[in-house]
Scaffold this motif. Sequence first.
Motif, mmCIF file in Angstrom:
data_model
loop_
_atom_site.group_PDB
_atom_site.id
_atom_site.type_symbol
_atom_site.label_atom_id
_atom_site.label_comp_id
_atom_site.label_asym_id
_atom_site.label_seq_id
_atom_site.Cartn_x
_atom_site.Cartn_y
_atom_site.Cartn_z
ATOM 1 N N ALA A 132 -11.905 24.604 -4.374
ATOM 2 C CA ALA A 132 -12.349 24.485 -3.092
ATOM 3 C C ALA A 132 -12.848 22.791 -2.894
ATOM 4 O O ALA A 132 -12.877 22.552 -1.550
ATOM 5 N N THR A 133 -12.804 22.076 -3.847
ATOM 6 C CA THR A 133 -13.071 20.724 -3.632
ATOM 7 C C THR A 133 -11.677 19.752 -3.684
ATOM 8 O O THR A 133 -11.790 18.521 -3.639
ATOM 9 N N PHE A 134 -10.854 20.375 -3.455
ATOM 10 C CA PHE A 134 -9.513 19.625 -3.648
ATOM 11 C C PHE A 134 -8.996 18.660 -2.802
ATOM 12 O O PHE A 134 -8.900 17.528 -3.163
ATOM 13 N N LEU A 135 -9.460 18.839 -1.601
ATOM 14 C CA LEU A 135 -9.461 17.684 -0.639
ATOM 15 C C LEU A 135 -10.376 16.558 -0.780
ATOM 16 O O LEU A 135 -9.788 15.454 -0.737
ATOM 17 N N HIS A 136 -11.685 16.872 -1.035
ATOM 18 C CA HIS A 136 -12.616 15.512 -1.588
ATOM 19 C C HIS A 136 -12.009 15.070 -2.904
ATOM 20 O O HIS A 136 -12.076 13.778 -2.976
ATOM 21 N N ASP A 137 -11.513 15.798 -3.526
ATOM 22 C CA ASP A 137 -11.192 15.143 -5.039
ATOM 23 C C ASP A 137 -9.808 14.347 -4.915
ATOM 24 O O ASP A 137 -9.710 12.996 -5.505
ATOM 25 N N GLN A 138 -9.079 14.988 -4.007
ATOM 26 C CA GLN A 138 -7.849 14.079 -3.908
ATOM 27 C C GLN A 138 -7.919 12.593 -2.909
ATOM 28 O O GLN A 138 -7.425 11.632 -3.479
ATOM 29 N N MET A 139 -8.524 12.852 -2.111
ATOM 30 C CA MET A 139 -8.991 11.609 -1.219
ATOM 31 C C MET A 139 -9.768 10.743 -2.168
ATOM 32 O O MET A 139 -9.615 9.461 -1.760
ATOM 33 N N ALA A 140 -10.658 11.165 -2.940
ATOM 34 C CA ALA A 140 -11.596 10.363 -3.789
ATOM 35 C C ALA A 140 -10.568 9.377 -4.685
ATOM 36 O O ALA A 140 -10.356 8.166 -4.830
ATOM 37 N N MET A 141 -9.497 10.016 -5.231
ATOM 38 C CA MET A 141 -8.540 9.412 -6.046
ATOM 39 C C MET A 141 -7.666 8.588 -5.416
ATOM 40 O O MET A 141 -7.365 7.512 -5.966
ATOM 41 N N TYR A 142 -7.066 8.938 -4.231
ATOM 42 C CA TYR A 142 -6.306 7.917 -3.506
ATOM 43 C C TYR A 142 -7.220 6.646 -3.135
ATOM 44 O O TYR A 142 -6.811 5.651 -3.066
ATOM 45 N N ARG A 143 -8.411 6.892 -2.568
ATOM 46 C CA ARG A 143 -9.221 5.762 -2.162
ATOM 47 C C ARG A 143 -9.671 4.759 -3.133
ATOM 48 O O ARG A 143 -9.878 3.547 -3.005
ATOM 49 N N GLU A 144 -9.941 5.389 -4.349
ATOM 50 C CA GLU A 144 -10.265 4.584 -5.592
ATOM 51 C C GLU A 144 -9.309 3.513 -5.958
ATOM 52 O O GLU A 144 -9.733 2.600 -6.582
ATOM 53 N N THR A 145 -8.097 3.775 -5.474
ATOM 54 C CA THR A 145 -7.106 2.684 -6.037
ATOM 55 C C THR A 145 -7.121 1.457 -5.031
ATOM 56 O O THR A 145 -6.595 0.428 -5.589
ATOM 57 N N GLY A 146 -7.745 1.386 -3.972
ATOM 58 C CA GLY A 146 -7.959 0.362 -3.048
ATOM 59 C C GLY A 146 -6.482 0.214 -2.268
ATOM 60 O O GLY A 146 -6.276 -1.072 -1.746
ATOM 61 N N ARG A 147 -5.707 0.725 -2.469
ATOM 62 C CA ARG A 147 -4.356 0.570 -2.115
ATOM 63 C C ARG A 147 -3.719 1.827 -0.967
ATOM 64 O O ARG A 147 -2.579 1.511 -0.662
ATOM 65 N N LEU A 148 -4.572 2.703 -0.655
ATOM 66 C CA LEU A 148 -4.218 3.617 0.072
ATOM 67 C C LEU A 148 -4.341 3.189 1.597
ATOM 68 O O LEU A 148 -5.263 2.623 2.269
ATOM 69 N N ALA A 149 -3.012 3.303 2.321
ATOM 70 C CA ALA A 149 -3.121 3.110 3.816
ATOM 71 C C ALA A 149 -3.625 4.111 4.494
ATOM 72 O O ALA A 149 -4.384 4.035 5.471
ATOM 73 N N VAL A 150 -2.725 5.342 4.255
ATOM 74 C CA VAL A 150 -3.109 6.680 5.278
ATOM 75 C C VAL A 150 -2.649 7.527 4.390
ATOM 76 O O VAL A 150 -1.788 7.707 3.748
ATOM 77 N N ALA A 151 -3.680 8.764 4.454
ATOM 78 C CA ALA A 151 -3.373 9.953 3.914
ATOM 79 C C ALA A 151 -3.379 11.116 5.205
ATOM 80 O O ALA A 151 -4.378 10.723 5.857
ATOM 81 N N THR A 152 -2.719 11.944 5.251
ATOM 82 C CA THR A 152 -2.583 12.959 6.186
ATOM 83 C C THR A 152 -2.598 14.545 5.678
ATOM 84 O O THR A 152 -1.998 14.846 4.410
ATOM 85 N N THR A 157 0.923 -1.086 -0.003
ATOM 86 C CA THR A 157 -0.122 -0.084 -0.076
ATOM 87 C C THR A 157 0.804 1.343 0.058
ATOM 88 O O THR A 157 2.184 1.314 0.301
ATOM 89 N N PHE A 158 0.383 2.266 -0.135
ATOM 90 C CA PHE A 158 0.897 3.777 -0.117
ATOM 91 C C PHE A 158 0.543 4.444 1.074
ATOM 92 O O PHE A 158 -0.914 4.609 1.360
ATOM 93 N N LEU A 159 1.449 5.573 1.436
ATOM 94 C CA LEU A 159 0.901 6.535 2.285
ATOM 95 C C LEU A 159 0.830 7.885 1.302
ATOM 96 O O LEU A 159 1.928 8.051 0.522
ATOM 97 N N VAL A 160 0.095 8.890 1.936
ATOM 98 C CA VAL A 160 0.221 10.165 1.384
ATOM 99 C C VAL A 160 0.315 10.988 2.688
ATOM 100 O O VAL A 160 -0.769 11.504 3.347
ATOM 101 N N THR A 161 1.470 11.152 3.109
ATOM 102 C CA THR A 161 1.677 11.978 4.558
ATOM 103 C C THR A 161 1.755 13.443 4.186
ATOM 104 O O THR A 161 1.905 14.261 5.219
ATOM 105 N N GLU A 162 2.027 14.096 2.916
ATOM 106 C CA GLU A 162 1.681 15.396 2.791
ATOM 107 C C GLU A 162 0.974 15.493 1.496
ATOM 108 O O GLU A 162 1.430 14.730 0.590
ATOM 109 N N PHE A 163 0.196 16.237 1.015
ATOM 110 C CA PHE A 163 -0.231 16.692 -0.096
ATOM 111 C C PHE A 163 -0.893 18.222 -0.089
ATOM 112 O O PHE A 163 -1.395 18.609 0.941
#
Length: 319
Positions: free
Chosen positions: A245-265, A178-184
């Motif tokens: 304005a929808t940046f956070l939601h757009d990014q989290m959707a992209m990460y989660r749709e991979t099925g490989r996200l461990a954690v994003a902060t 899986t992958f982390l996104v500890t900054e974005f």
Amino acid sequence: MPATDDGDPADHFAIDTITDASERGYDTILSLKFPYNNASFPEPGSAEMDAELDRLDQVLPTVMGKVDIITIGNEPFIESLPAERDHRLNEFYETVARHVIDHRAEQCGQNCATTLYMGALNRLDLENRRTPATERWMRFVRETPEIEGVDIHPHVPDGDNVQAFLDYILPRMRADQTFLVTEFSLVWYWKQHLQDTISPEFAQKYGFHTDTQVWEVIGAAIEEPFSERQWHDFLTSSAWFMEQATFLHDQMAMYRETGRLAVATYGFKQDNLMVRNWSPNKDPWLLNSVFAPYTVASRGSGMAAPGFWLESFRSLQNG
């Protein structure tokens, strides 16, 4: 890591804070930062490398088995000399990683609560950042069973650029990793607009000249923090900001749709470094923050005021 030379790592504010959070039931990630942007990497087997591993041996007993994730490295392809972003970078971090792996096996056991990631890769949206050293980094991640995956830091000028990060890392990992996104963030997008003229409506309402630039308004807020309403009006009156304005939601959707996200902060609050020596050339990290203690007046009783992103941040916790 250099802070270990100043005393017991257990007393360092970052480690004390994270172990306290862990003891109170929070999930925690600790990144081991090796700043070699002003010095050469030590060679494996050298006295300098032994000293670096000794530092690790001071830190690891304090955190291993307590924090949930240790990320080996912070931003290696930034925290290094440009001329050494080659096999020398790989050899250093691979040596460190094997030392951490061995410590975990010897001191924490087979069912250790701490998992290991390698981190973090930056600007994979740029072709010149996808180098032989980056390929070797990903190969080490893939071929080392004890490594759970890789961390990425997608600070980008456009949210669409983040897809290039995922397209690069996912095919180069094992299927179980899986992958982390500890900054974005959109920090490089924000920077492009610091010298834009503010909206006439905001200028008129709050008494700014109509030719005032964005960075000047932010500077005024740093000098004398705005009310929550004024800061909100400043951001929402800026078309370039509201386009994201929808940046956070757009990014989290992209990460989660991979099925490989461990954690994003995500960046939680402004700090002193973000506002120090403010100018139109300063990297505007402060526009990312969920809380805005340096540009918005306190709510009182020590409570920092929220910035623009609080509602999105809070809703994503329940997503």
